[in-house]
Design a protein around this motif. Structure first.
Motif, PDB file in Angstrom:
ATOM      1  N   LYS A  15     -46.648 -42.854  20.069  1.00  0.00           N
ATOM      2  CA  LYS A  15     -46.053 -43.592  21.187  1.00  0.00           C
ATOM      3  C   LYS A  15     -45.031 -44.599  20.661  1.00  0.00           C
ATOM      4  O   LYS A  15     -45.175 -45.123  19.556  1.00  0.00           O
ATOM      5  CB  LYS A  15     -47.130 -44.334  21.989  1.00  0.00           C
ATOM      6  N   PRO A  16     -44.027 -44.913  21.454  1.00  0.00           N
ATOM      7  CA  PRO A  16     -43.027 -45.903  21.028  1.00  0.00           C
ATOM      8  C   PRO A  16     -43.589 -47.324  21.103  1.00  0.00           C
ATOM      9  O   PRO A  16     -44.551 -47.577  21.841  1.00  0.00           O
ATOM     10  CB  PRO A  16     -41.901 -45.721  22.051  1.00  0.00           C
ATOM     11  N   GLU A  17     -43.008 -48.237  20.349  1.00  0.00           N
ATOM     12  CA  GLU A  17     -43.446 -49.634  20.394  1.00  0.00           C
ATOM     13  C   GLU A  17     -43.362 -50.198  21.806  1.00  0.00           C
ATOM     14  O   GLU A  17     -44.127 -51.078  22.177  1.00  0.00           O
ATOM     15  CB  GLU A  17     -42.615 -50.485  19.434  1.00  0.00           C
ATOM     16  N   SER A  18     -42.444 -49.667  22.591  1.00  0.00           N
ATOM     17  CA  SER A  18     -42.248 -50.172  23.951  1.00  0.00           C
ATOM     18  C   SER A  18     -43.437 -49.893  24.873  1.00  0.00           C
ATOM     19  O   SER A  18     -43.505 -50.459  25.963  1.00  0.00           O
ATOM     20  CB  SER A  18     -40.977 -49.569  24.558  1.00  0.00           C
TER      21      SER A  18
END
Length: 178
Positions: A15-18
């Motif tokens: 998953k992205p940091e966002s």
């Protein structure tokens, strides 16, 4: 409180940091239900956690404040780690190995319901309100540690000041027991 479990989960799932921006925007929204929902629901999140290997648990990265928190509390009081295995049975043994690798002189207790260890002479420092409320109801001093998003943009000196205030709070509590 000591290791970055959430980013470990984020990294292992790609998953992205966002994904955690909602918690960065409002750290008070971080709870089990909102976290489960980010990963597709409770059962999906539980399955992701249960698929982690012992090495994954052992190699979780400590937060920047972890060593200072442990050292400072240990300078002033007897210390033991109290951790929950959560939904992942393999995590218990891995957490013990993490403790042996990093702090072999500090005892570790593992149990889903931390409040069973509570007493008027014991203090729990935790970021889980469920654990804290039950600890306090069982007669111990419960100190809420901010979740990682509450501390993410804070300079280390502010976290050290928080730790100093916790030491002071515990000492004041101790003096009422005498």
């Amino acid at each position: 409180v000591l290791v970055d479990w959430l980013n470990g989960m984020r990294e292992i799932t790609g998953k992205p940091e966002s994904i955690y921006d909602c918690f960065r925007k409002d750290p008070s929204t971080l709870c089990h239900e909102s976290l489960d929902n980010l990963y597709g629901g409770r059962e999906v999140f539980k399955k992701i956690a249960q698929e982690r290997t012992a090495d994954w648990w052992i190699n979780l990265k400590p937060f920047p404040w972890a060593a200072y928190l442990i050292a400072t509390v240990k300078e002033n009081f007897p210390v033991a780690f109290l951790t929950s295995p959560g939904v992942c049975p393999i995590s218990a043994g891995a957490k013990i190995q993490w403790q042996i690798n990093n702090y072999k002189d500090i005892p570790i207790l593992i149990g889903k319901h931390k409040y069973y260890a509570a007493s008027p002479v014991r203090v729990l420092i935790d970021d889980d309100d469920w654990q804290l409320s039950r600890w306090k109801a069982s007669g111990g001093l419960a100190i809420r540690w901010p979740n990682q998003f509450e501390l993410e943009d804070k300079p280390l000196w502010q976290t050290k000041a928080l730790i100093s205030s916790i030491i002071k709070q515990i000492k004041e509590y101790e003096s009422t027991l005498k």
